[in-house]
Design a protein around this motif. Structure first.
Motif, PDB file in Angstrom:
ATOM      1  N   LEU A  65      50.727  21.071  32.585  1.00 49.99           N
ATOM      2  CA  LEU A  65      50.878  22.378  33.210  1.00 49.99           C
ATOM      3  C   LEU A  65      49.607  22.789  33.951  1.00 49.99           C
ATOM      4  N   LEU A  66      48.452  22.493  33.385  1.00 47.80           N
ATOM      5  CA  LEU A  66      47.195  22.927  34.001  1.00 47.80           C
ATOM      6  C   LEU A  66      46.872  22.179  35.289  1.00 47.80           C
ATOM      7  N   ARG A  67      47.576  21.089  35.575  1.00 50.10           N
ATOM      8  CA  ARG A  67      47.429  20.435  36.889  1.00 50.10           C
ATOM      9  C   ARG A  67      48.024  21.298  37.990  1.00 50.10           C
ATOM     10  N   GLU A  68      48.988  22.166  37.624  1.00 48.45           N
ATOM     11  CA  GLU A  68      49.750  22.933  38.605  1.00 48.45           C
ATOM     12  C   GLU A  68      49.473  24.431  38.565  1.00 48.45           C
ATOM     13  N   ALA A  69      48.781  24.901  37.563  1.00 47.68           N
ATOM     14  CA  ALA A  69      48.604  26.340  37.333  1.00 47.68           C
ATOM     15  C   ALA A  69      47.131  26.663  37.110  1.00 47.68           C
ATOM     16  N   THR A  70      46.828  27.946  37.019  1.00 47.73           N
ATOM     17  CA  THR A  70      45.456  28.427  36.887  1.00 47.73           C
ATOM     18  C   THR A  70      45.288  29.239  35.608  1.00 47.73           C
ATOM     19  N   VAL A  71      44.211  28.991  34.879  1.00 51.24           N
ATOM     20  CA  VAL A  71      43.910  29.803  33.705  1.00 51.24           C
ATOM     21  C   VAL A  71      43.330  31.129  34.197  1.00 51.24           C
TER      22      VAL A  71
END
Length: 146
Positions: A65-71
């Protein structure tokens, strides 16, 4: 943050997508915010640095998920208590919690998922209040959207 602790990543996903999540296969995610809960008893700062790295080997479900989204935010508490399942239950009880991906981040516990979806960013202050009501360790927030 060199000691262990529990954390929640508040993740912004700008557009919906279909995502392959390791052995879970392909899953559809809608836009909005996702909260992922975890523990890092061996070192909280190291685990958080790992999650924030752009280049990494895909190991945990959250890595996909973190490849596609931002924390957007990190909520964390220090200590050696493994509280990610407790935090997960409290997150899923927040107003606006609407869905999750079955099995996501929960392969080593009895939870159905450690990822919860919200259309709007969930309230840190309501989460903090729930922790206090349950006499759990103090939670702190890092805002990464600045």
């Amino acid at each position: 943050m060199n000691d262990g602790g529990t954390y929640a990543l508040v993740i912004a996903l700008r557009a919906g997508l279909r995502l392959r999540v390791g052995r879970l296969g392909i899953r559809s995610l809608t836009s909005g915010y996702y909260v992922y809960t975890g523990s890092a008893l061996g070192g909280l700062s190291g685990r958080l640095r790992y999650h924030l790295k752009l280049e990494k080997r895909l190991h945990w479900h959250i890595d996909y998920l973190l490849r596609e989204a931002t924390v957007a935010q990190i909520w964390y508490a220090l200590g050696q208590l493994r509280l990610e399942c407790t935090w997960n239950a409290l997150v899923r009880d927040l107003p606006g919690a609407i869905s999750f991906i079955l099995g996501f981040g929960a392969s080593d516990c009895q939870c159905s998922s450690h990822l919860t979806h919200f259309q709007m960013i969930p309230s840190f202050y309501l989460f903090q209040k729930k922790l206090r009501q349950n006499k759990l360790p103090e939670v702190y927030r890092l805002d990464l959207t600045k």
